[in-house]
Design an enzyme around this catalytic site. Sequence first.
Site, PDB file in Angstrom:
ATOM      1  NE  ARG A 299      -4.311  -1.836   1.753  1.00 35.36           N
ATOM      2  CZ  ARG A 299      -5.382  -1.897   2.530  1.00 35.36           C
ATOM      3  NH1 ARG A 299      -5.405  -1.240   3.681  1.00 35.36           N
ATOM      4  NH2 ARG A 299      -6.430  -2.614   2.172  1.00 35.36           N
ATOM      5  CB  SER A 300       0.535   4.563   1.636  1.00 28.02           C
ATOM      6  OG  SER A 300      -0.640   4.972   0.976  1.00 28.02           O
ATOM      7  CB  ALA A 301       4.965   0.927   2.708  1.00 22.62           C
ATOM      8  CB  THR A 302       4.170   1.990  -2.866  1.00 22.27           C
ATOM      9  OG1 THR A 302       3.485   0.778  -2.559  1.00 22.27           O
ATOM     10  CG2 THR A 302       4.805   1.879  -4.238  1.00 22.27           C
ATOM     11  CE  LYS A 303       0.751   8.279  -1.048  1.00 20.37           C
ATOM     12  NZ  LYS A 303      -0.168   7.187  -0.663  1.00 20.37           N
TER      13      LYS A 303
END
Length: 407
Positions: A85-89
């Site tokens: 999820r937003s750990a991709t950012k």
Amino acid sequence: MDVRGTVAAGFEPVRDAFLRNFEQRGERGAAVAVYRDGSKVVDLWAGARDADHGSAGPEGSEAPDGSAGSGNGVPWAVDTAQVVRSATKGVAAAVPLLLHQRGLLDLDAPVATYWPEFKAAGKERVTVRQLLAHRAGVPVLDRPLTLAEAVDLPTATAAIAAQAPFWEPGTAHGYHAHTFSWLLSGLVHRVTGRTIGTWVAEEIARPLGLDLWIGLPEAEAHRVGRLGPVEEIEPADSPALRLRPKPAVTVAYQDPGSLTRRAFAVIEPRPDENDPVYRAAELPASAGVATARALARFYAATLGPVDGGPRLFAPATLTLARTEESAGPDRVLVVGTRFGLGHMLHGPASPLLGPGSFGHPGRGGSLGFADPDTGIAFGYVTNGMRKTVTADPRAQSLVRAVRAALA
């Protein structure tokens, strides 16, 4: 619970905390990895690969998404990966920083310098710095995109380029939960001529030997577990109880007209993260796939050489990564947040290891960060999704354990 892997002497508290997550917090399958000064000191995994424990069918059968059924709880393996999820950012944010380090991107230039179409609807003065710091004012689209539109780079970047801002750019910040995908994709593509997934694969993942993708290759799909919800369990004396959402936050998430609700609903209907189409999409805000080891090793490389290999960030770039660009009330998350140039910084909404830490959580659990002051790099991935956005109790218990080990 059979916890596998290794911990270096002194880091046993991390193993103990990891085990307690299964015993006390409803963890189903997860992995955690920690590097210190470029060397791996924690590498643990346990539980089932799939959050549904193989309800897709017997071993070898097909799951509803067409992938191989997991049978009766196929165990988490040494190379199991998950959608983070937003750990991709946090990974994606390294791309513009590295482009700046190479002299290819001016952080204070208008985005329209590189992406002329972006200056539409009052965004002509939005700078690259403001875009990365969640200050561009476009966390929402007037019309949500379908999944097919969201994963098509020309369609999605045209939509965000045409969007009018919801506040005067640069005057406030608000978490661009999903639109960050197209803001970053559009910018990187115009600067480099490559998609951001290709750039990460060629310039970061391959040189560092990372099992990490923004756009999962079909050949790696068999390694990825299925996500699913887990029961909200928390010990009565847990510090995580202090991080429960305040009433105003709950109201914002429930109000369909709020920026909060709309920012998390710019793709409609809500995509299934177990869908192969979603996993293969180059959505740098939400759809990255990684192992815990890869997240930790990536952040370790931002701090310095890893196992004698290359480092990612020059000292000046490392300073940029940990420097505050936005702080205070967040117009989307409705709490006080701190952002650098794409990374979340340590603060009450997203506690990391210390004041100089930078990284990014993923909604529902996953977390990756670096702490230059201690030389620590951390990665945690899970298949059990909770309702947390920025401060998952399981990840926080592991961070506290790292802090205890250092003490």
